[in-house]
Design a protein around this motif. Structure first.
Motif, PDB file in Angstrom:
ATOM      1  N   GLN A 291       0.835  -1.191   0.000  1.00 37.31           N
ATOM      2  CA  GLN A 291       0.000   0.000   0.000  1.00 37.31           C
ATOM      3  C   GLN A 291       0.875   1.248   0.000  1.00 37.31           C
ATOM      4  OE1 GLN A 291      -2.416  -1.425   3.478  1.00 37.31           O
ATOM      5  NE2 GLN A 291      -4.118  -0.841   2.143  1.00 37.31           N
ATOM      6  N   ALA A 292       0.284   2.382  -0.310  1.00 35.36           N
ATOM      7  CA  ALA A 292       1.030   3.644  -0.400  1.00 35.36           C
ATOM      8  C   ALA A 292       1.739   3.993   0.908  1.00 35.36           C
ATOM      9  CB  ALA A 292       0.089   4.773  -0.810  1.00 35.36           C
ATOM     10  N   ASP A 293       1.197   3.573   2.050  1.00 35.44           N
ATOM     11  CA  ASP A 293       1.822   3.870   3.343  1.00 35.44           C
ATOM     12  C   ASP A 293       2.921   2.881   3.715  1.00 35.44           C
ATOM     13  OD1 ASP A 293       0.331   1.615   3.962  1.00 35.44           O
ATOM     14  OD2 ASP A 293      -0.852   2.585   5.535  1.00 35.44           O
TER      15      ASP A 293
ATOM     16  N   LYS B 142       2.576  -0.379   4.073  1.00 39.21           N
ATOM     17  CA  LYS B 142       2.069  -1.624   4.659  1.00 39.21           C
ATOM     18  C   LYS B 142       1.947  -2.685   3.566  1.00 39.21           C
ATOM     19  CE  LYS B 142      -0.072   0.303   8.718  1.00 39.21           C
ATOM     20  NZ  LYS B 142      -1.251   0.359   9.559  1.00 39.21           N
TER      21      LYS B 142
ATOM     22  N   VAL C 112       0.162  -6.113   2.205  1.00 43.87           N
ATOM     23  CA  VAL C 112      -0.982  -7.014   2.264  1.00 43.87           C
ATOM     24  C   VAL C 112      -0.502  -8.368   1.760  1.00 43.87           C
ATOM     25  CG1 VAL C 112      -3.373  -7.390   1.563  1.00 43.87           C
ATOM     26  CG2 VAL C 112      -2.505  -5.056   1.833  1.00 43.87           C
TER      27      VAL C 112
ATOM     28  N   ARG D 110      -2.301  -8.120   6.975  1.00 42.45           N
ATOM     29  CA  ARG D 110      -1.524  -6.947   6.592  1.00 42.45           C
ATOM     30  C   ARG D 110      -0.393  -6.788   7.591  1.00 42.45           C
ATOM     31  NH1 ARG D 110      -4.746  -1.619   5.575  1.00 42.45           N
ATOM     32  NH2 ARG D 110      -5.084  -1.742   7.811  1.00 42.45           N
TER      33      ARG D 110
ATOM     34  N   VAL E  90      -3.828  -3.293  -5.266  1.00 44.70           N
ATOM     35  CA  VAL E  90      -4.165  -2.083  -4.520  1.00 44.70           C
ATOM     36  C   VAL E  90      -4.550  -1.013  -5.525  1.00 44.70           C
ATOM     37  CG1 VAL E  90      -3.325  -0.311  -2.941  1.00 44.70           C
ATOM     38  CG2 VAL E  90      -2.622  -2.688  -2.618  1.00 44.70           C
TER      39      VAL E  90
ATOM     40  N   GLY F 130      -6.523   3.334  -2.501  1.00 41.87           N
ATOM     41  CA  GLY F 130      -6.103   2.534  -1.362  1.00 41.87           C
ATOM     42  C   GLY F 130      -6.917   1.277  -1.138  1.00 41.87           C
ATOM     43  N   SER F 131      -8.006   1.118  -1.882  1.00 39.77           N
ATOM     44  CA  SER F 131      -8.807  -0.100  -1.765  1.00 39.77           C
ATOM     45  C   SER F 131      -7.994  -1.307  -2.213  1.00 39.77           C
ATOM     46  CB  SER F 131     -10.068   0.002  -2.621  1.00 39.77           C
ATOM     47  OG  SER F 131     -10.928   0.996  -2.115  1.00 39.77           O
ATOM     48  N   ILE F 132      -8.328  -2.466  -1.644  1.00 40.77           N
ATOM     49  CA  ILE F 132      -7.590  -3.697  -1.922  1.00 40.77           C
ATOM     50  C   ILE F 132      -8.530  -4.679  -2.600  1.00 40.77           C
ATOM     51  CG2 ILE F 132      -6.307  -5.601  -0.882  1.00 40.77           C
ATOM     52  CD1 ILE F 132      -6.125  -3.572   1.639  1.00 40.77           C
TER      53      ILE F 132
ATOM     54  N   ALA G 195      -9.441   0.712   2.343  1.00 36.70           N
ATOM     55  CA  ALA G 195      -8.052   0.810   2.804  1.00 36.70           C
ATOM     56  C   ALA G 195      -7.895   0.372   4.254  1.00 36.70           C
ATOM     57  CB  ALA G 195      -7.544   2.241   2.625  1.00 36.70           C
TER      58      ALA G 195
END
Length: 183
Positions: free
Chosen positions: A55-57, A59, A61, A79, A103, A107-109, A131
Motif C-alpha cells: 500500500q502507499a503507506d 504496509k 498485504v 496486513r 491495490v 487505497g482499496s484492496i 483501505a
C-alpha cells in the motif's frame, strides 16, 4: 585476433569466479552480488503465501493459504507493518485461498482467489476491501470459478484472469475487465 581470444577467456574466468563466489550476472552483463536477508523481518506465516501487495503507506498485504501470521490467527489474508510485524487492525477473515491482490489508487484492496466469503459476507472469488480492511459493500463482481490474477490499468479498470466463465453475471471466458467499481 590473439588479444581478443585472450580477453574473451579472461572475462569468462572472471565471470565464473564471481559466480562461484555467490554473484549473479545482471541484465547489463555486470556481476551482481546477492543481498543479505533482513534479519528483523520475520512475519512467520504458517502456510503458503501466494500474493503480496504494498500500500502507499508501506504496509504489506499478504494473501495465501495460511491461518496464522506472527503467531496470531489470520485466515488467508493479513496486513503487515513495514517492519514485518502484524497489523492488528486488519483481519478480514477469508474462507478460502487468496491467490491474487491489487491495490487501487484510492487505497482499496481487490482480493481474488478461491473463496466464497470474506468478512462474513458472501463474495465469490472476488472482493474489494477499503483501505482500512473493511468489506466494500458496493463491489460485488462474483466469479463462477477461480480468480488467479489481477492487474490494474492506468484508467483504474481491473483486468481479471482465471478459470471462470462468468463474472459479474456476464459470460466471460477466463479473462474479463471490470470498471473500478466492479461493474
Amino acid at each position: 585476433m590473439q588479444n581478443h581470444t585472450r580477453l574473451f577467456w579472461i572475462v569468462r574466468l572472471l565471470v565464473l569466479a564471481s559466480l562461484l563466489l555467490g554473484g549473479t550476472i545482471g541484465p547489463t552483463g555486470r556481476v551482481a552480488q546477492a543481498q543479505a536477508v533482513d534479519n528483523g523481518f520475520d512475519p512467520n506465516a504458517n502456510s503458503i503465501v501466494l500474493a503480496l501487495a504494498v500500500q502507499a503507506d508501506g504496509k504489506i498485504v499478504v494473501g495465501g493459504e495460511f491461518t496464522s501470521i506472527g503467531g496470531q490467527p489470520r485466515n488467508r489474508l493479513a496486513r503487515l507493518n513495514p517492519d514485518g510485524t502484524l497489523d492488528p487492525t486488519f483481519n478480514p477473515n477469508v474462507d478460502g485461498t487468496v491467490r491474487t491482490l491489487a491495490v487501487q489508487a484510492n487505497g482499496s484492496i481487490v482480493v481474488g482467489g478461491d473463496f466464497t466469503s470474506i468478512a462474513g459476507q458472501p463474495r465469490n472469488r472476488l472482493a474489494r476491501l477499503t483501505a482500512d480492511g473493511s468489506l466494500d459493500p458496493t463491489f460485488v463482481a462474483n466469479a463462477d470459478n477461480l480468480v488467479l490474477t489481477l492487474a490494474q490499468q492506468a484508467d483504474g479498470k481491473l483486468v481479471v484472469g482465471g478459470q471462470f466463465t462468468s463474472i459479474g453475471g456476464q459470460p466471460r471466458n477466463r479473462l474479463a475487465r471490470l470498471n473500478p467499481d466492479g461493474t
